[in-house]
Structures are given as C-alpha cells and as structure tokens.
Design a protein around this motif. Structure first.
Motif, PDB file in Angstrom:
ATOM      1  N   ARG A 249       0.855  -1.181   0.000  1.00  0.00           N
ATOM      2  CA  ARG A 249       0.000   0.000   0.000  1.00  0.00           C
ATOM      3  C   ARG A 249       0.896   1.237   0.000  1.00  0.00           C
ATOM      4  O   ARG A 249       1.957   1.257   0.611  1.00  0.00           O
ATOM      5  CB  ARG A 249      -0.951   0.025   1.203  1.00  0.00           C
ATOM      6  CG  ARG A 249      -2.046  -1.045   1.138  1.00  0.00           C
ATOM      7  CD  ARG A 249      -3.029  -0.719   0.038  1.00  0.00           C
ATOM      8  NE  ARG A 249      -4.094  -1.709  -0.090  1.00  0.00           N
ATOM      9  CZ  ARG A 249      -4.098  -2.733  -0.940  1.00  0.00           C
ATOM     10  NH1 ARG A 249      -3.040  -2.920  -1.732  1.00  0.00           N
ATOM     11  NH2 ARG A 249      -5.109  -3.562  -1.022  1.00  0.00           N
ATOM     12  N   ALA A 250       0.464   2.283  -0.676  1.00  0.00           N
ATOM     13  CA  ALA A 250       1.290   3.483  -0.808  1.00  0.00           C
ATOM     14  C   ALA A 250       1.522   4.143   0.544  1.00  0.00           C
ATOM     15  O   ALA A 250       0.608   4.219   1.373  1.00  0.00           O
ATOM     16  CB  ALA A 250       0.609   4.462  -1.762  1.00  0.00           C
ATOM     17  N   ARG A 303       7.288   6.984  -6.071  1.00  0.00           N
ATOM     18  CA  ARG A 303       7.363   6.243  -7.336  1.00  0.00           C
ATOM     19  C   ARG A 303       7.500   4.742  -7.116  1.00  0.00           C
ATOM     20  O   ARG A 303       7.829   3.998  -8.033  1.00  0.00           O
ATOM     21  CB  ARG A 303       8.543   6.781  -8.170  1.00  0.00           C
ATOM     22  CG  ARG A 303       8.261   8.164  -8.729  1.00  0.00           C
ATOM     23  CD  ARG A 303       9.509   8.894  -9.172  1.00  0.00           C
ATOM     24  NE  ARG A 303      10.364   9.246  -8.038  1.00  0.00           N
ATOM     25  CZ  ARG A 303      10.125  10.274  -7.209  1.00  0.00           C
ATOM     26  NH1 ARG A 303       9.049  11.029  -7.393  1.00  0.00           N
ATOM     27  NH2 ARG A 303      10.941  10.543  -6.214  1.00  0.00           N
ATOM     28  N   PRO A 305       6.140   0.864  -6.494  1.00  0.00           N
ATOM     29  CA  PRO A 305       5.041   0.172  -7.196  1.00  0.00           C
ATOM     30  C   PRO A 305       3.666   0.409  -6.582  1.00  0.00           C
ATOM     31  O   PRO A 305       2.703   0.671  -7.298  1.00  0.00           O
ATOM     32  CB  PRO A 305       5.466  -1.300  -7.097  1.00  0.00           C
ATOM     33  CG  PRO A 305       6.955  -1.250  -7.052  1.00  0.00           C
ATOM     34  CD  PRO A 305       7.294  -0.023  -6.262  1.00  0.00           C
ATOM     35  N   ALA A 306       3.546   0.340  -5.247  1.00  0.00           N
ATOM     36  CA  ALA A 306       2.237   0.514  -4.618  1.00  0.00           C
ATOM     37  C   ALA A 306       1.708   1.927  -4.770  1.00  0.00           C
ATOM     38  O   ALA A 306       0.489   2.145  -4.731  1.00  0.00           O
ATOM     39  CB  ALA A 306       2.312   0.143  -3.139  1.00  0.00           C
ATOM     40  N   ARG A 308       1.955   3.632  -7.438  1.00  0.00           N
ATOM     41  CA  ARG A 308       1.374   3.718  -8.784  1.00  0.00           C
ATOM     42  C   ARG A 308       0.081   2.910  -8.881  1.00  0.00           C
ATOM     43  O   ARG A 308      -0.870   3.321  -9.535  1.00  0.00           O
ATOM     44  CB  ARG A 308       2.387   3.197  -9.815  1.00  0.00           C
ATOM     45  CG  ARG A 308       3.666   4.046  -9.898  1.00  0.00           C
ATOM     46  CD  ARG A 308       4.476   3.687 -11.132  1.00  0.00           C
ATOM     47  NE  ARG A 308       4.912   2.295 -11.128  1.00  0.00           N
ATOM     48  CZ  ARG A 308       6.082   1.893 -10.634  1.00  0.00           C
ATOM     49  NH1 ARG A 308       6.912   2.768 -10.098  1.00  0.00           N
ATOM     50  NH2 ARG A 308       6.427   0.618 -10.674  1.00  0.00           N
ATOM     51  N   ARG A 309       0.064   1.757  -8.230  1.00  0.00           N
ATOM     52  CA  ARG A 309      -1.146   0.921  -8.260  1.00  0.00           C
ATOM     53  C   ARG A 309      -1.135   0.002  -7.050  1.00  0.00           C
ATOM     54  O   ARG A 309      -0.198  -0.756  -6.847  1.00  0.00           O
ATOM     55  CB  ARG A 309      -1.198   0.077  -9.533  1.00  0.00           C
ATOM     56  CG  ARG A 309      -2.491  -0.747  -9.663  1.00  0.00           C
ATOM     57  CD  ARG A 309      -2.455  -1.588 -10.917  1.00  0.00           C
ATOM     58  NE  ARG A 309      -1.503  -2.688 -10.803  1.00  0.00           N
ATOM     59  CZ  ARG A 309      -1.802  -3.883 -10.266  1.00  0.00           C
ATOM     60  NH1 ARG A 309      -3.011  -4.105  -9.791  1.00  0.00           N
ATOM     61  NH2 ARG A 309      -0.888  -4.830 -10.209  1.00  0.00           N
ATOM     62  N   GLU A 310      -2.195   0.096  -6.232  1.00  0.00           N
ATOM     63  CA  GLU A 310      -2.285  -0.762  -5.063  1.00  0.00           C
ATOM     64  C   GLU A 310      -2.975  -2.072  -5.454  1.00  0.00           C
ATOM     65  O   GLU A 310      -4.173  -2.081  -5.761  1.00  0.00           O
ATOM     66  CB  GLU A 310      -3.052  -0.064  -3.941  1.00  0.00           C
ATOM     67  CG  GLU A 310      -2.325   1.167  -3.395  1.00  0.00           C
ATOM     68  CD  GLU A 310      -3.017   1.793  -2.200  1.00  0.00           C
ATOM     69  OE1 GLU A 310      -4.221   1.486  -1.988  1.00  0.00           O
ATOM     70  OE2 GLU A 310      -2.369   2.580  -1.479  1.00  0.00           O
ATOM     71  N   PRO A 311      -2.245  -3.183  -5.459  1.00  0.00           N
ATOM     72  CA  PRO A 311      -2.824  -4.452  -5.920  1.00  0.00           C
ATOM     73  C   PRO A 311      -3.766  -5.044  -4.883  1.00  0.00           C
ATOM     74  O   PRO A 311      -3.743  -4.663  -3.704  1.00  0.00           O
ATOM     75  CB  PRO A 311      -1.583  -5.331  -6.104  1.00  0.00           C
ATOM     76  CG  PRO A 311      -0.609  -4.808  -5.099  1.00  0.00           C
ATOM     77  CD  PRO A 311      -0.834  -3.330  -5.050  1.00  0.00           C
TER      78      PRO A 311
END
Length: 430
Positions: A249-250, A303, A305-306, A308-311
């Motif tokens: 999570r970001a 920047r 991964p999370a 940019r998009r939280e899976p």
C-alpha cells in the motif's frame, strides 16, 4: 655471500624504517588535540526555549536507544551495540563530570557531533552517526547541548568496548574517516517547499534514518550512492524508503505520519524491532517536525510500485494449507485468534496480515523476528501487542509457520527458511 647478506640486511632495515616513518606520519595525521575541560554549566546558563528544542531533537534523534540501557537511567549509556567488528557500548552523555560529559565545553560537544572526535581528542566509532549529525545547524547543536547539560547527572562507567584487534586502536578510525566521512552542512533544495526541506534536514541529519535504511559496505560505511535502499540493524531488515519500497500500500504523508507517531498504520503494519523505539520517541514530538519527516519520505517513495497501483491483497488459504499443513496447524493454534478476518483485533482497526510490508520483502527476516520477538506497544499500553514465540517454537516450527504465511499472503519466494530462522535467532536483539 657476506656482501649479499649485508645488502639484504640494508634493504630490510630500509623497509622497516619506511614502515616506521609511515606509521609515525599516520599518527600525526590522526592526532586531534584535546579540548580543555570546563566546570559543569548550571541550568541558568541556558534558556528554557533552547532546552525544550534540544529535548525535541533528542527525541527525533532517538538518542535513548543507544544511550539508555534497559532498566537504566536516561542517557547514562551502557547499551550494547553489536557490529561486525565487535561490540560497542553506548556512552554516558549525562552531565556527570567524571563518567559523562559534564566537563565538555560546547565546542567540544559540537566537534564530537560534526567530526566524530571526543573531548580528549580520541576518534569516535561511526556507530555514533556523526556522518549524519555533521549537517546540524549551530542553533540545533546548542539546543542539544543545553538539553543534555541540564539532565540529571548519573555516575556510571559503561562497560568497555570489545572490538576485534586491532580495531580497538582508535587512531585507525582516522583512516576510516579519510575513506568514507564527508562532513557537509545542509543546503535547501529550491525545487521543494519548506516542509519537505525541513523533513530532509531532520531525516538525513539528526534522525539519521539512513543509518538503518541504507545498505553498508564491508567496512561498515553507508553506501552513499544507494541512500535508503534498505539495510540491516540488530538482525532486522530495514526496508527501502525509496522507489523500491516493497510496501503493498502506498506510503502517503498522512499514513506515514500516523505510523511514526503511533507505531501503527491500518494500511501497513505495526512498528516492530528497532522501529518501535523510534515511534515511541516521535510520539512525544510536538509541532510539525514529524509531519515534515513524513512528507520527505513519502515523496521518496512516491514512485514505488504501490504508489502507482495498489494491488489486491493475496490470500491463498487453501493452497497454503495443502502445501504446509504443519504450518497451518501452528497458525490455527497460535495466530488465527487475532489475525483471521473478523477477529476482534482486526475489527478494532489493526491491519490485516497481508498488508504487512514484511510479507513482500526479499528476505523473510522481519517476519521471523516478529514471530520470535513479538511486538510490544511502542506508544501507550493500548498499542499493538504480540507475544514472543522464541521460547515456545523451535526453528523448524517457525520455518513451517513462515512457509505457510508466505504461501498464503506473500508476493515473493523465500528459501532455506530453517537456516534463516537459526540465523535470525542468533542475530536478533530481544
């Protein structure tokens, strides 16, 4: 033959003479003069404003972790600090005139912080992060000095350091500094606002976050070309605080500030290991400084991964039970009561397991250490708690439990788990 022998002897003597001269030259290079002692200053020598500011900086710097032994008096030292080169002990930084820094002048204190040199001229080991403290302003150094000099003096001599020979010979540290120490004052980055710059000043400086979260070279130096790329401390892995953050999570500034102030994030996890002490100290910091630190590091991780998009959160319960039935049984008996969806702890707002960054790191070490050492409430009695299982579960059982959890919730693959558990148990610091 006699002539050859005499010639060889002259060469040997010349080599010895050169070595001696080089050694003497190095000692001259390494020498730092002592700074004269002073009478311990009284509280009246400092303003209450400076003392209060120094107290805030000491909390941000987490000074108690290295300078307050478990069950000991504040700042009296004695904390064992394990390094690959031996064991150091945190020094007494109370104003005791004999065993502490009571007779240190402010210039002597500033030199120790900025140059890593004690009042008597001896070089300090870089476990004391003067490579970070060198950026502090004169005003902040004055505040820290004012705070420490107004603590209660404690007459206590910490245990002697136990270093691998010849590393107990402190002049050698001048060579380490020549290779790796680059003192520098902080300069504002005009590309960012005042809050971000304040966070950078504090995070890179007094908070010395890179001391744990940056990788180190074979000589213990921080790899300055890889700042915040992840590091190790007391057997725990300190994850990256840059674009390689493994968090699922970001880390926004709001989320990070909450975590730093409470030791808990509902979108990530609870502070465990050495991070617990950091949260404990930051919880006591007033004003916007913690927000500034959160702003800076959230930007460094913007920047990742999370960000940019939280899976979606992985949960492969059936596959994990089939693959690791022993681990599944251990989880059901020891963990499910608190960690399964719908458990009272989860309903009360604690993060669900797969949110934990430790499930997504390239190493299982943090998960293993959490199981072995548990989690103590870093801030207040109502904070997150988990019992330690080091005395209850064997290495094999911990490995089985970790394998089950990794298969069920993890996003990376881990191997040789039993060896990792044994290593974690040996390196961990309860």
């Amino acid at each position: 033959m006699t002539r050859h022998f005499a010639s060889g002897r002259r060469v040997a003597l010349l080599v010895v003479a050169v070595v001696v001269l080089l050694f003497v030259a190095f000692l001259i290079f390494a020498h730092r003069p002592a700074i004269a002692e002073i009478a311990p200053p009284t509280r009246g020598a400092f303003s209450e404003t400076d003392i209060a500011r120094g107290a805030e900086l000491a909390r941000i710097g987490n000074c108690t972790s290295c300078h307050t032994a478990k069950g000991g008096r504040p700042f009296a030292g004695g904390v064992p600090i394990a390094t690959p080169f031996g064991t150091l002990h945190g020094t007494n930084i109370t104003p005791d005139p004999v065993t502490g820094i009571g007779r240190w002048s402010e210039p002597a204190f500033a030199r120790s912080m900025r140059q890593g040199v004690a009042r008597d001229g001896s070089h300090l080991y870089p476990a004391f992060p003067y490579d970070h403290f060198s950026s502090l302003t004169d005003a902040d150094l004055h505040g820290l000095y004012a705070f420490l000099m107004t603590r209660r003096p404690v007459h206590l001599e910490p245990p002697a350091n136990r270093m691998i020979p010849p590393l107990g010979f402190r002049p050698l540290l001048a060579g380490w500094k020549l290779l790796f120490f680059r003192p520098a004052r902080f300069t504002t980055d005009p590309g960012h606002d005042a809050l971000w710059n304040r966070g950078k000043y504090l995070g890179d400086g007094i908070a010395h976050c890179g001391g744990c979260h940056s990788p180190r070279g074979v000589l213990g130096n921080e790899k300055t070309d890889q700042p915040y790329a992840g590091g190790w401390v007391d057997g725990w892995y300190a994850p990256p605080l840059d674009a390689t953050s493994p968090a699922i999570r970001a880390w926004t500034a709001d989320r990070l500030e909450t975590y730093l102030r409470t030791g808990l994030s509902t979108t990530h996890a609870a502070a465990a290991g050495p991070m617990g002490a950091v949260a404990h100290n930051l919880a006591q910091v007033r004003g916007p400084d913690v927000r500034a630190i959160a702003t800076y590091y959230a930007d460094l991780m913007a920047r990742a991964p999370a960000a940019r998009r939280e899976p979606p959160l992985p949960d492969r319960a059936d596959a994990a039970i089939r693959a690791h039935p022993e681990g599944a049984a251990l989880y059901a008996g020891a963990c499910a009561m608190c960690h399964e969806p719908g458990a009272p702890m989860v309903v009360a707002g604690r993060p669900v397991l797969p949110l934990g960054t430790q499930f997504h790191e390239h190493t299982p070490r943090d998960m293993i250490q959490t199981i072995l050492q548990g989690v103590a409430p870093p801030v207040g009695a109502q904070g997150p708690y988990m019992p330690a299982y080091a005395g209850t579960l064997s290495d094999t059982q911990v490995a089985q439990l970790v394998a089950y959890l990794q298969t069920r919730h993890g996003t990376v693959r881990w191997d040789d788990l039993e060896k990792e558990v044994a290593r974690a148990r040996k390196e961990g610091k309860p």
